[in-house]
Design an enzyme around this catalytic site. Structure first.
Site, PDB file in Angstrom:
ATOM      1  CG  ASP A  94      -2.691   6.627   2.569  1.00  0.00           C
ATOM      2  OD1 ASP A  94      -2.681   7.819   2.926  1.00  0.00           O
ATOM      3  OD2 ASP A  94      -3.717   5.907   2.600  1.00  0.00           O
ATOM      4  CG  HIS A 115     -10.202   7.906   7.260  1.00  0.00           C
ATOM      5  ND1 HIS A 115      -9.614   6.736   7.660  1.00  0.00           N
ATOM      6  CD2 HIS A 115     -10.459   7.740   5.940  1.00  0.00           C
ATOM      7  CE1 HIS A 115      -9.500   5.920   6.630  1.00  0.00           C
ATOM      8  NE2 HIS A 115     -10.010   6.500   5.578  1.00  0.00           N
ATOM      9  CE1 TYR A 159      -7.982   2.519   5.252  1.00  0.00           C
ATOM     10  CE2 TYR A 159      -5.654   2.872   4.861  1.00  0.00           C
ATOM     11  CZ  TYR A 159      -6.969   3.212   4.638  1.00  0.00           C
ATOM     12  OH  TYR A 159      -7.276   4.250   3.779  1.00  0.00           O
ATOM     13  CE  LYS A 177      -5.887   8.019   4.698  1.00  0.00           C
ATOM     14  NZ  LYS A 177      -5.503   6.629   4.533  1.00  0.00           N
TER      15      LYS A 177
HETATM   16  N1  LIG Z   1      -9.053   8.244   2.505  1.00  0.00           N
HETATM   17  C1  LIG Z   1      -9.877   7.283   2.219  1.00  0.00           C
HETATM   18  O1  LIG Z   1     -11.066   7.285   2.604  1.00  0.00           O
HETATM   19  C2  LIG Z   1      -9.392   6.136   1.386  1.00  0.00           C
HETATM   20  C3  LIG Z   1     -10.324   5.287   0.764  1.00  0.00           C
HETATM   21  C4  LIG Z   1      -9.838   4.258  -0.043  1.00  0.00           C
HETATM   22  C5  LIG Z   1      -8.466   4.108  -0.214  1.00  0.00           C
HETATM   23  N2  LIG Z   1      -7.578   4.929   0.430  1.00  0.00           N
HETATM   24  C6  LIG Z   1      -6.108   4.753   0.295  1.00  0.00           C
HETATM   25  O2  LIG Z   1      -5.795   4.642  -1.095  1.00  0.00           O
HETATM   26  C7  LIG Z   1      -5.129   3.418  -1.334  1.00  0.00           C
HETATM   27  C8  LIG Z   1      -5.406   2.916  -2.728  1.00  0.00           C
HETATM   28  O3  LIG Z   1      -6.780   2.733  -2.965  1.00  0.00           O
HETATM   29  P1  LIG Z   1      -7.479   1.304  -3.013  1.00  0.00           P
HETATM   30  O4  LIG Z   1      -6.744   0.393  -2.114  1.00  0.00           O
HETATM   31  O5  LIG Z   1      -8.924   1.534  -2.792  1.00  0.00           O
HETATM   32  O6  LIG Z   1      -7.395   0.833  -4.505  1.00  0.00           O
HETATM   33  P2  LIG Z   1      -6.381   0.840  -5.728  1.00  0.00           P
HETATM   34  O7  LIG Z   1      -5.003   1.168  -5.295  1.00  0.00           O
HETATM   35  O8  LIG Z   1      -7.013   1.653  -6.783  1.00  0.00           O
HETATM   36  O9  LIG Z   1      -6.481  -0.673  -6.188  1.00  0.00           O
HETATM   37  C9  LIG Z   1      -5.960  -1.731  -5.423  1.00  0.00           C
HETATM   38  C10 LIG Z   1      -6.255  -3.021  -6.157  1.00  0.00           C
HETATM   39  O10 LIG Z   1      -5.554  -3.045  -7.405  1.00  0.00           O
HETATM   40  C11 LIG Z   1      -4.713  -4.187  -7.455  1.00  0.00           C
HETATM   41  N3  LIG Z   1      -3.485  -3.798  -8.155  1.00  0.00           N
HETATM   42  C12 LIG Z   1      -2.427  -3.131  -7.636  1.00  0.00           C
HETATM   43  N4  LIG Z   1      -1.486  -2.945  -8.574  1.00  0.00           N
HETATM   44  C13 LIG Z   1      -1.963  -3.503  -9.716  1.00  0.00           C
HETATM   45  C14 LIG Z   1      -1.438  -3.645 -11.012  1.00  0.00           C
HETATM   46  N5  LIG Z   1      -0.235  -3.165 -11.330  1.00  0.00           N
HETATM   47  N6  LIG Z   1      -2.215  -4.281 -11.947  1.00  0.00           N
HETATM   48  C15 LIG Z   1      -3.433  -4.760 -11.627  1.00  0.00           C
HETATM   49  N7  LIG Z   1      -3.975  -4.650 -10.414  1.00  0.00           N
HETATM   50  C16 LIG Z   1      -3.249  -4.038  -9.454  1.00  0.00           C
HETATM   51  C17 LIG Z   1      -4.473  -4.603  -6.033  1.00  0.00           C
HETATM   52  O11 LIG Z   1      -4.216  -5.990  -5.944  1.00  0.00           O
HETATM   53  P3  LIG Z   1      -3.002  -6.665  -5.099  1.00  0.00           P
HETATM   54  O12 LIG Z   1      -2.847  -5.936  -3.824  1.00  0.00           O
HETATM   55  O13 LIG Z   1      -3.502  -8.062  -4.937  1.00  0.00           O
HETATM   56  O14 LIG Z   1      -1.785  -6.585  -5.974  1.00  0.00           O
HETATM   57  C18 LIG Z   1      -5.815  -4.238  -5.393  1.00  0.00           C
HETATM   58  O15 LIG Z   1      -6.758  -5.246  -5.642  1.00  0.00           O
HETATM   59  C19 LIG Z   1      -5.651   2.520  -0.185  1.00  0.00           C
HETATM   60  O16 LIG Z   1      -4.884   1.351  -0.013  1.00  0.00           O
HETATM   61  C20 LIG Z   1      -5.609   3.477   0.959  1.00  0.00           C
HETATM   62  O17 LIG Z   1      -4.288   3.608   1.449  1.00  0.00           O
HETATM   63  C21 LIG Z   1      -8.034   5.951   1.213  1.00  0.00           C
END
Ligand SMILES: NC(=O)c1ccc[n+]([C@@H]2O[C@H](COP(=O)([O-])OP(=O)(O)OC[C@H]3O[C@@H](n4cnc5c(N)ncnc54)[C@H](OP(=O)(O)O)[C@@H]3O)[C@@H](O)[C@H]2O)c1
Length: 326
Positions: free
Chosen positions: A46, A112, A51, A79
């Site tokens: 994704d 997006h 980003y 996006k």
């Molecule tokens: N469409 C949109 O508007 C939108 C908005 C937000 C996000 N997104 C997409 O969704 C993806 C995921 O969402 P997100 O990045 O907000 O948050 P998330 O995946 O819920 O959380 C990421 C965080 O969790 C940590 N983490 C990952 N694996 C872990 C584990 N096994 N144990 C403990 N902590 C862990 C990561 O740290 P480390 O990386 O340091 O391991 C990072 O700090 C984004 O990267 C993006 O691609 C889209």
């Protein structure tokens, strides 16, 4: 156990259920993360122009296609950013993303946000006082959706969808064009179950992708993955709390895109477990205990977006509503 299941979208294309998120994955980290993920078996990545790391993601694709994975076996999402919502800007924005990623096509291209910014070079153009994002009030989500429909009709992109759309936003684009988005990518985790969107999506055959499945990537807030209630369930499976949260999203039918730049987590997040009903219910009831939490509300960004997107309390007093073209 890695099931690596795929789900079929309303246009017949298939989306792998677990993907790797790349938001806030820094340059210097993200290429390695994507390479590790692909080698571990991830087939869904994704991305987004905003980003600002797509060129580096592209380096990982160069290293792994075709030696590790055939291009047609990889599902890449990106996006359209808010500053290119005017229909005449959409194709150029798409091409820029392809160029950054070093790909000839995307598997999925999303709007997006249901929010248009003033166009121009600035990704987040600002109001005169610098406090707000400068919105384009003329371009509606219907205008932009039509441009994505055109891209797909011309064979430039496999599937098209939206992100951060409410049921009203979805209704507007479907009613105006007759084309139903294949995907709506939304914030979804146990503190934001999105039951209304789940029911709506089911009725329209729209696939939901859950972002921030571990409870966000925004600094300073406790991630759901760190809640003791989740660890308790994880212990029963001798698993990681993150695996429980991914499994929870999978059981709800979402595709789930946890972000990590940490090799061990990238691997364990993909190592799926199946939640028993009683544990699924336990995780689901977190919301009743702790209340609803939406982490990602642009009205609270700096600079803030003066628009009510979700009808959240934090958005009260916003000057504008989503322009649905009606
Ligand atoms: N469409 C949109 O508007 C939108 C908005 C937000 C996000 N997104 C997409 O969704 C993806 C995921 O969402 P997100 O990045 O907000 O948050 P998330 O995946 O819920 O959380 C990421 C965080 O969790 C940590 N983490 C990952 N694996 C872990 C584990 N096994 N144990 C403990 N902590 C862990 C990561 O740290 P480390 O990386 O340091 O391991 C990072 O700090 C984004 O990267 C993006 O691609 C889209």
């Amino acid at each position: 156990m890695s099931l690596n299941k795929t789900l079929t979208l309303n246009d017949g294309n298939k989306i792998p259920q677990i993907g790797l998120g790349t938001w806030l994955s820094k340059p210097g980290e993200v290429a390695n993360a994507v390479e590790v993920a692909i080698k571990a078996g991830y087939r869904h990545i994704d991305c987004a122009l905003i980003y600002q790391n797509s060129t580096e993601v592209g380096e990982a694709f160069k290293k792994t296609i075709p030696s590790v994975v055939k291009r047609e076996d990889l599902f890449v999402t990106s996006k359209l950013w808010n500053n290119a919502h005017k229909p005449e800007l959409v194709e150029a924005a798409y091409n820029e993303t392809l160029q950054e990623l070093g790909l000839e096509y995307l598997d999925l291209y999303l709007i997006h946000w249901p929010v248009a910014f003033k166009d121009g070079k600035d990704l987040v153009p600002k109001s005169e006082d610098g406090k707000q994002a400068a919105l384009d009030r003329q371009t509606s989500i219907v205008d932009t959706w039509k441009a994505l429909v055109k891209l797909q009709k011309e064979g430039k992109v496999k599937s098209i969808g939206v992100s951060n759309f409410t049921t009203d936003d979805l209704d507007a684009v479907i009613n105006a064009t007759g084309v139903t988005p294949a995907v709506n990518q939304i914030e979804a985790h146990p503190l934001l179950p999105q039951d209304d969107l789940v029911a709506y999506a089911k009725s329209k055959n729209i696939h939901l992708t859950a972002y921030s499945p571990l409870g966000n990537n925004l600094n300073g807030k406790t991630k759901i993955v760190d809640y003791p209630q989740v660890s308790e369930v994880a212990k029963k499976y001798n698993a990681d709390p993150a695996q429980v949260l991914v499994a929870w999203g999978v059981k709800r039918g979402y595709s789930v895109i946890p972000k990590s730049v940490t090799e061990s987590r990238i691997k364990s997040n993909f190592d799926q477990l199946e939640l028993k009903d009683e544990d699924y219910e336990k995780v689901t009831s977190l919301y009743k205990e702790l209340g609803k939490v939406r982490f990602n509300v642009p009205k609270t960004y700096v600079p803030f977006w003066d628009i009510d997107i979700f009808g959240e309390e934090a958005e009260q007093g916003a000057t504008y509503k989503v322009n649905r073209g009606n």
